[in-house]
Structures are given as C-alpha cells and as structure tokens.
Design a protein around this motif. Structure first.
Motif, PDB file in Angstrom:
ATOM      1  N   SER A   1      -8.493  -4.266   0.519  1.00  0.00           N
ATOM      2  CA  SER A   1      -7.985  -3.438   1.607  1.00  0.00           C
ATOM      3  C   SER A   1      -7.222  -4.317   2.589  1.00  0.00           C
ATOM      4  O   SER A   1      -7.468  -5.522   2.690  1.00  0.00           O
ATOM      5  CB  SER A   1      -9.126  -2.703   2.327  1.00  0.00           C
ATOM      6  OG  SER A   1     -10.002  -3.627   2.942  1.00  0.00           O
TER       7      SER A   1
ATOM      8  N   THR B   1       0.796  -1.227   0.000  1.00  0.00           N
ATOM      9  CA  THR B   1       0.000   0.000   0.000  1.00  0.00           C
ATOM     10  C   THR B   1       0.828   1.276   0.000  1.00  0.00           C
ATOM     11  O   THR B   1       0.288   2.360  -0.233  1.00  0.00           O
ATOM     12  CB  THR B   1      -0.932   0.044   1.231  1.00  0.00           C
ATOM     13  OG1 THR B   1      -0.129   0.187   2.426  1.00  0.00           O
ATOM     14  CG2 THR B   1      -1.759  -1.225   1.324  1.00  0.00           C
TER      15      THR B   1
ATOM     16  N   THR C   1      -1.728   1.453  -5.246  1.00  0.00           N
ATOM     17  CA  THR C   1      -2.975   1.643  -5.964  1.00  0.00           C
ATOM     18  C   THR C   1      -2.804   2.296  -7.343  1.00  0.00           C
ATOM     19  O   THR C   1      -1.922   3.079  -7.570  1.00  0.00           O
ATOM     20  CB  THR C   1      -3.921   2.545  -5.147  1.00  0.00           C
ATOM     21  OG1 THR C   1      -3.287   3.796  -4.992  1.00  0.00           O
ATOM     22  CG2 THR C   1      -4.222   1.937  -3.807  1.00  0.00           C
TER      23      THR C   1
ATOM     24  N   ALA D   1      -6.002  -0.788  -3.196  1.00  0.00           N
ATOM     25  CA  ALA D   1      -5.294  -1.539  -2.166  1.00  0.00           C
ATOM     26  C   ALA D   1      -4.821  -0.548  -1.128  1.00  0.00           C
ATOM     27  O   ALA D   1      -3.913   0.230  -1.375  1.00  0.00           O
ATOM     28  CB  ALA D   1      -4.104  -2.293  -2.760  1.00  0.00           C
ATOM     29  N   HIS D   2      -5.481  -0.524   0.032  1.00  0.00           N
ATOM     30  CA  HIS D   2      -5.138   0.475   1.024  1.00  0.00           C
ATOM     31  C   HIS D   2      -5.165  -0.129   2.414  1.00  0.00           C
ATOM     32  O   HIS D   2      -5.756  -1.178   2.650  1.00  0.00           O
ATOM     33  CB  HIS D   2      -6.103   1.665   0.949  1.00  0.00           C
ATOM     34  CG  HIS D   2      -7.551   1.276   1.071  1.00  0.00           C
ATOM     35  ND1 HIS D   2      -8.274   0.828  -0.014  1.00  0.00           N
ATOM     36  CD2 HIS D   2      -8.395   1.261   2.132  1.00  0.00           C
ATOM     37  CE1 HIS D   2      -9.516   0.553   0.372  1.00  0.00           C
ATOM     38  NE2 HIS D   2      -9.605   0.809   1.665  1.00  0.00           N
TER      39      HIS D   2
END
Length: 311
Positions: free
Chosen positions: A113, A75, A197, A203-204
């Motif tokens: 996530s 991330t 991302t 994607a965090h």
C-alpha cells in the motif's frame, strides 16, 4: 507483520545529479543515485529498490511517499498505460517506462500500500529519506563517492549496485526473521543519518489524514499530463525559491509594490495548471503573491518568476 518505510528522491537541477533513498520505521536504510537524473526517476527508483530489498520477507509493505506522481502512477494510471501499450491517454509514450515496468513486476504477489505524506513538513521517516537522497545527489554533484547505507541486515540491497543509469535493471523468511533483520539495522541506520492492482497483488493508496487528503486532491489528475510539475517536489521547490529567487526572474518579470525584506512565512502554493503556479506568503504580517512559470532552461526546465505583488 507489516514493514513501514518512506521512499524519496532528489535531483539537483531536475535533471541533474540525482539520488534516491528509503528508510524503514526501524531505521534501516539504503540509498543510491546517478550523475544525471530527474526527481521522478529518483522517487521511482527508491520504491523499486525498497520492493526488491523486502521481497523475501513474509510481510506486507506500506510505503510512505510524498510524490503524487509515483502513487498515481502505480495505483491509478498503470492499468490504462498497459492496456494502451505504455502510452498515455493522449497517445504519447509514458515517461520512465523502464522503471515503471520493473515496479509493476516487483509488485506481483505482494501486498503493498502507498500512503501520501506531506514533504518537508517534519515527518521523521520522510525527512530522513529526503536527507539520504539529497546527500547522494550532492555527492555526485561534488564528484565524491556517495554513502549508500547498510540496507536490511547490514547488506547492500540488490538495486543499490545498479544506479549508474536512470533505467537500472535488476527462500522466504518467516515474519520474526524479517523483524529481527529490520531491528538489527536500526542502530546503524540512525547513527549514520546525514546533516495497478491485479489478482496476484495489492497496490493501493491510503490517505494519511484529513488535511493530507485535501492537499492530495490538488493533484487528483486522470493522467500524468502535469506530472512533471504537479508534484510535491514542485511545491517544495517553489517554497524554496520564494525565499531565494536570485537569478530566477523571467525576462518579462513584473513587480507590483515595494519589495519586502525578511524571511517569508509560507501560506500556500497552488499549481494552477501545467507549468503555472501561484505562491502566497507573509512577511512581517504583510502578504506577498508570486506567479511562477515552468520554462525551458536548455536541457532542463526550471521555474521562473513572472510577477510579484506586495500588499
């Protein structure tokens, strides 16, 4: 719908016999490993195999992970690595590039996530993933066939057959189909539990709670220079060693005060920099402070006790 799953890795020796595993909230699970690998490789492979296993489901994915190395890699650091040709800010090659590139590709088009959870703190899914991963590592250590789990819907996940080396390579279902497949695997999973991302993907990192966010700040680095030791796995290893440090004393070890007997109650593990840690614990109401150093053990690194002080 959202799929929630924990992913974890384990290495006995780091490097040494290694395992990885993921477990969904419904109890489905998959595991694998290698005769020799690192903890970080196990953590990464667990995430990669989970991404592959869930790629055909029309659902978002929330990955619970106790590795800040993995979360930050995916991330935070990956965009810079890619811009620099998979090199860190100091110009050195990124470790575990093969696995990271595969994770990057597997994230394309996905809503994913990452949520940090504290390792070895009683979190059910994380503990189960750790159990499965450690069981695989132990099986390789003992030279027996490891249990790899039913996967989703009772079948082997794609990545599970590709774990003989640490750089393994490898029509959409409706949401209710995904839910049914996860639910079908629940009973088998619980019964077999062992004693960057870009425009196409998300994607965090998501903080689990206030305390977790405070602890995670300890590992809030702008690169992975300290990733080998500044991880939740290192903290867990130091807590274990504080209980039993037999044979782990540095040649320059110094003891201040009389040795306290009994089982320590852990207070805090503080990673002071690259390869240096301070461990504070309590025994029968008395405080003990230890200083540990990550040293070269031949073909691997290990923590050795430099100083121990009893008040």
């Amino acid at each position: 719908m959202e799929i929630v799953a924990a992913a974890d890795g384990s290495s006995l020796g780091n490097p040494g016999p290694a395992g990885w595993a993921w477990v969904t909230a419904e109890g489905a699970w998959q595991a694998g490993g290698w005769p020799r690998g690192t903890n970080n490789q196990g953590e990464l492979m667990a995430v990669l195999d989970l991404l592959r296993a869930t790629e055909k489901f029309d659902a978002s994915l929330r990955i619970l992970c106790d590795s800040q190395y993995v979360i930050n890699s995916v991330t935070k650091w990956m965009p810079g690595w890619k811009r620099r040709g998979w090199k860190k800010s100091d110009g050195k090659p990124v470790q575990n590039r093969e696995l990271l590139e595969q994770i990057d590709a597997a994230l394309a088009g996905r809503e994913v996530s990452f949520e940090w959870v504290r390792g070895h703190s009683g979190h059910d899914l994380n503990e189960r993933a750790d159990d499965y991963a450690r069981a695989v590592a132990t099986a390789y250590q003992q030279g027996v066939e490891p249990e790899t789990g039913p996967g989703l819907g009772g079948g082997r996940a794609e990545g599970a057959a590709r774990t003989e080396s640490a750089d393994a390579n490898g029509s959409a279902h409706a949401g209710d189909t995904a839910q049914n497949a996860l639910a079908d695997a629940d009973a088998a999973g619980r019964a077999s539990r062992p004693a960057s991302t870009h425009s196409e993907r998300t994607a965090h990192a998501v903080p689990a709670d206030h305390n977790a966010a405070l602890d995670a700040a300890l590992f809030d680095l702008d690169d992975d220079s300290f990733a080998a030791d500044a991880s939740a796995a290192a903290v867990a290893e130091l807590r274990r060693l504080e209980v039993d440090s037999t044979g782990r004393e540095h040649p320059e070890f110094e003891r201040v005060g009389a040795e306290l007997t009994g089982t320590p109650e852990f207070v805090r593990v503080s990673l002071l920099g690259s390869g240096v840690a301070l461990v504070r614990s309590q025994i029968a109401g008395r405080e003990r402070t230890s200083v540990w150093q990550l040293t070269d053990g031949g073909d691997f690194q290990r923590w050795l006790l430099r100083l121990r002080h009893q008040s």
